[in-house]
Motif scaffolding. Sequence first.
Motif, PDB file in Angstrom:
ATOM      1  N   GLY A 134       0.817  -1.213   0.000  1.00 57.83           N
ATOM      2  CA  GLY A 134       0.000   0.000   0.000  1.00 57.83           C
ATOM      3  C   GLY A 134       0.846   1.255   0.000  1.00 57.83           C
ATOM      4  N   MET A 135       0.167   2.383   0.248  1.00 58.77           N
ATOM      5  CA  MET A 135       0.903   3.636   0.268  1.00 58.77           C
ATOM      6  C   MET A 135       1.552   3.868   1.633  1.00 58.77           C
ATOM      7  SD  MET A 135      -0.235   7.517  -0.765  1.00 58.77           S
ATOM      8  CE  MET A 135      -1.656   6.918  -1.579  1.00 58.77           C
ATOM      9  N   HIS A 136       0.745   3.790   2.686  1.00 58.55           N
ATOM     10  CA  HIS A 136       1.258   3.995   4.043  1.00 58.55           C
ATOM     11  C   HIS A 136       1.216   2.713   4.864  1.00 58.55           C
ATOM     12  CE1 HIS A 136       1.498   8.256   3.271  1.00 58.55           C
ATOM     13  NE2 HIS A 136       0.244   8.240   2.852  1.00 58.55           N
ATOM     14  N   SER A 137       0.266   1.840   4.546  1.00 59.58           N
ATOM     15  CA  SER A 137       0.174   0.536   5.212  1.00 59.58           C
ATOM     16  C   SER A 137      -0.706  -0.375   4.351  1.00 59.58           C
ATOM     17  CB  SER A 137      -0.427   0.680   6.610  1.00 59.58           C
ATOM     18  OG  SER A 137      -1.790   1.029   6.524  1.00 59.58           O
ATOM     19  N   SER A 138      -0.781  -1.627   4.741  1.00 62.94           N
ATOM     20  CA  SER A 138      -1.579  -2.579   3.951  1.00 62.94           C
ATOM     21  C   SER A 138      -3.069  -2.242   3.978  1.00 62.94           C
ATOM     22  CB  SER A 138      -1.356  -3.996   4.475  1.00 62.94           C
ATOM     23  OG  SER A 138      -1.739  -4.090   5.833  1.00 62.94           O
ATOM     24  N   SER A 139      -3.515  -1.513   4.982  1.00 65.11           N
ATOM     25  CA  SER A 139      -4.940  -1.164   5.059  1.00 65.11           C
ATOM     26  C   SER A 139      -5.367  -0.202   3.949  1.00 65.11           C
ATOM     27  CB  SER A 139      -5.273  -0.572   6.431  1.00 65.11           C
ATOM     28  OG  SER A 139      -4.538   0.617   6.635  1.00 65.11           O
ATOM     29  N   ASP A 140      -4.407   0.420   3.272  1.00 65.85           N
ATOM     30  CA  ASP A 140      -4.749   1.296   2.141  1.00 65.85           C
ATOM     31  C   ASP A 140      -5.446   0.527   1.027  1.00 65.85           C
ATOM     32  OD1 ASP A 140      -3.549   3.430   3.442  1.00 65.85           O
ATOM     33  OD2 ASP A 140      -1.621   3.164   2.429  1.00 65.85           O
ATOM     34  N   TRP A 141      -5.141  -0.749   0.914  1.00 64.72           N
ATOM     35  CA  TRP A 141      -5.738  -1.577  -0.133  1.00 64.72           C
ATOM     36  C   TRP A 141      -7.200  -1.926   0.143  1.00 64.72           C
ATOM     37  CZ3 TRP A 141      -4.242  -2.183  -4.855  1.00 64.72           C
ATOM     38  CH2 TRP A 141      -2.896  -2.068  -5.193  1.00 64.72           C
ATOM     39  N   LYS A 142      -7.653  -1.778   1.388  1.00 63.37           N
ATOM     40  CA  LYS A 142      -9.011  -2.221   1.750  1.00 63.37           C
ATOM     41  C   LYS A 142     -10.104  -1.489   0.978  1.00 63.37           C
ATOM     42  CE  LYS A 142      -7.936  -4.158   6.213  1.00 63.37           C
ATOM     43  NZ  LYS A 142      -8.097  -4.109   7.656  1.00 63.37           N
TER      44      LYS A 142
ATOM     45  N   LYS B 173       8.164   3.775   3.147  1.00 67.60           N
ATOM     46  CA  LYS B 173       9.490   3.170   3.049  1.00 67.60           C
ATOM     47  C   LYS B 173      10.418   4.015   2.178  1.00 67.60           C
ATOM     48  CE  LYS B 173      11.209  -1.362   3.567  1.00 67.60           C
ATOM     49  NZ  LYS B 173      10.888  -2.751   3.669  1.00 67.60           N
ATOM     50  N   ILE B 174       9.907   4.516   1.061  1.00 62.85           N
ATOM     51  CA  ILE B 174      10.720   5.368   0.186  1.00 62.85           C
ATOM     52  C   ILE B 174      11.068   6.669   0.901  1.00 62.85           C
ATOM     53  CG2 ILE B 174      10.694   6.717  -1.946  1.00 62.85           C
ATOM     54  CD1 ILE B 174       8.984   4.450  -3.164  1.00 62.85           C
ATOM     55  N   ASP B 175      10.103   7.264   1.591  1.00 55.90           N
ATOM     56  CA  ASP B 175      10.336   8.510   2.321  1.00 55.90           C
ATOM     57  C   ASP B 175      11.396   8.310   3.404  1.00 55.90           C
ATOM     58  OD1 ASP B 175       9.759  11.259   2.730  1.00 55.90           O
ATOM     59  OD2 ASP B 175       8.555  10.735   4.492  1.00 55.90           O
ATOM     60  N   ASN B 176      11.320   7.198   4.123  1.00 58.86           N
ATOM     61  CA  ASN B 176      12.323   6.901   5.152  1.00 58.86           C
ATOM     62  C   ASN B 176      13.702   6.713   4.533  1.00 58.86           C
ATOM     63  OD1 ASN B 176      10.412   7.001   7.167  1.00 58.86           O
ATOM     64  ND2 ASN B 176      10.109   4.804   7.251  1.00 58.86           N
ATOM     65  N   PHE B 177      13.755   6.018   3.384  1.00 62.94           N
ATOM     66  CA  PHE B 177      15.030   5.799   2.703  1.00 62.94           C
ATOM     67  C   PHE B 177      15.661   7.124   2.292  1.00 62.94           C
ATOM     68  CE2 PHE B 177      17.453   5.351  -1.218  1.00 62.94           C
ATOM     69  CZ  PHE B 177      18.404   4.427  -0.828  1.00 62.94           C
ATOM     70  N   VAL B 178      14.860   8.005   1.700  1.00 58.36           N
ATOM     71  CA  VAL B 178      15.387   9.303   1.261  1.00 58.36           C
ATOM     72  C   VAL B 178      15.817  10.129   2.461  1.00 58.36           C
ATOM     73  CG1 VAL B 178      14.773  11.475   0.127  1.00 58.36           C
ATOM     74  CG2 VAL B 178      14.117   9.308  -0.903  1.00 58.36           C
ATOM     75  N   SER B 179      15.027  10.104   3.542  1.00 62.48           N
ATOM     76  CA  SER B 179      15.374  10.878   4.740  1.00 62.48           C
ATOM     77  C   SER B 179      16.680  10.390   5.360  1.00 62.48           C
ATOM     78  CB  SER B 179      14.257  10.772   5.780  1.00 62.48           C
ATOM     79  OG  SER B 179      13.081  11.340   5.287  1.00 62.48           O
ATOM     80  N   HIS B 180      16.854   9.078   5.436  1.00 62.52           N
ATOM     81  CA  HIS B 180      18.065   8.530   6.051  1.00 62.52           C
ATOM     82  C   HIS B 180      19.297   8.659   5.154  1.00 62.52           C
ATOM     83  CE1 HIS B 180      15.098   6.336   8.641  1.00 62.52           C
ATOM     84  NE2 HIS B 180      15.930   6.825   9.536  1.00 62.52           N
ATOM     85  N   ASN B 181      19.101   8.729   3.854  1.00 63.46           N
ATOM     86  CA  ASN B 181      20.223   8.775   2.916  1.00 63.46           C
ATOM     87  C   ASN B 181      20.337  10.107   2.187  1.00 63.46           C
ATOM     88  OD1 ASN B 181      21.162   5.985   3.225  1.00 63.46           O
ATOM     89  ND2 ASN B 181      19.142   5.497   2.445  1.00 63.46           N
ATOM     90  N   ALA B 182      19.696  11.146   2.696  1.00 63.50           N
ATOM     91  CA  ALA B 182      19.707  12.447   2.031  1.00 63.50           C
ATOM     92  C   ALA B 182      21.124  12.985   1.890  1.00 63.50           C
ATOM     93  CB  ALA B 182      18.836  13.442   2.787  1.00 63.50           C
ATOM     94  N   LYS B 183      21.956  12.790   2.903  1.00 64.09           N
ATOM     95  CA  LYS B 183      23.313  13.330   2.805  1.00 64.09           C
ATOM     96  C   LYS B 183      24.115  12.596   1.732  1.00 64.09           C
ATOM     97  CE  LYS B 183      24.630  10.704   6.875  1.00 64.09           C
ATOM     98  NZ  LYS B 183      24.984  10.788   8.258  1.00 64.09           N
ATOM     99  N   TYR B 184      23.877  11.300   1.554  1.00 65.69           N
ATOM    100  CA  TYR B 184      24.584  10.559   0.500  1.00 65.69           C
ATOM    101  C   TYR B 184      24.101  10.977  -0.888  1.00 65.69           C
ATOM    102  CZ  TYR B 184      25.814   7.691   4.518  1.00 65.69           C
ATOM    103  OH  TYR B 184      26.259   7.267   5.733  1.00 65.69           O
TER     104      TYR B 184
END
Length: 190
Positions: free
Chosen positions: A102-110, A142-153
Amino acid sequence: KQWYQRRVAITAGGLGCIVFLVGLLGCCGALTQQRCMLMLYFALVTIIFLGEICIAIVVYSQKGKINSSLQKAYEDCMQDYGNQTTCKDTIDTLQKVLECCGMHSSSDWKKFQPQDPPKTCCSETLTVCTYDKAFDVGCFTKIDNFVSHNAKYIAVGCLIVAAIELLGMGFACYLRSYILKREEYEAYTV
């Protein structure tokens, strides 16, 4: 929606061809020692460099709007999941590779699939995917977290690309001035 994806693919391919031709122009100018080609290479790389800076400024200043439009496009794709193969393939690939649902969690698909989420929301070892067994984290999260954690790289990578472009521009100017000085010197040696 399909025309939009084609437009993005064609634009990316076109930009890749332009960058290739500019690089080829620089190589040919250096090999043949043509001042005109080197100056044209310098001018085109400068335009590309300034364009990248403008795009970076726009993306940074409009990141909220870009984020919301991406979420809207993702939600539209979730809605068309069963009807459009492009959306289905894109979402399935994202969910499978990132192990998200889903977008934010699996419940988005409901609201789109009340019975069960897509099979890609669960581990490949499971034969039946249910909301209880689906991945907890949404793909956008997940993508937002990845970008936030790796923004400096990501920023360091962009700075390295900018430095390489500046080096290319500097070498083109140096080679042009070297050729100009050599031609002036050769005019006096008979």
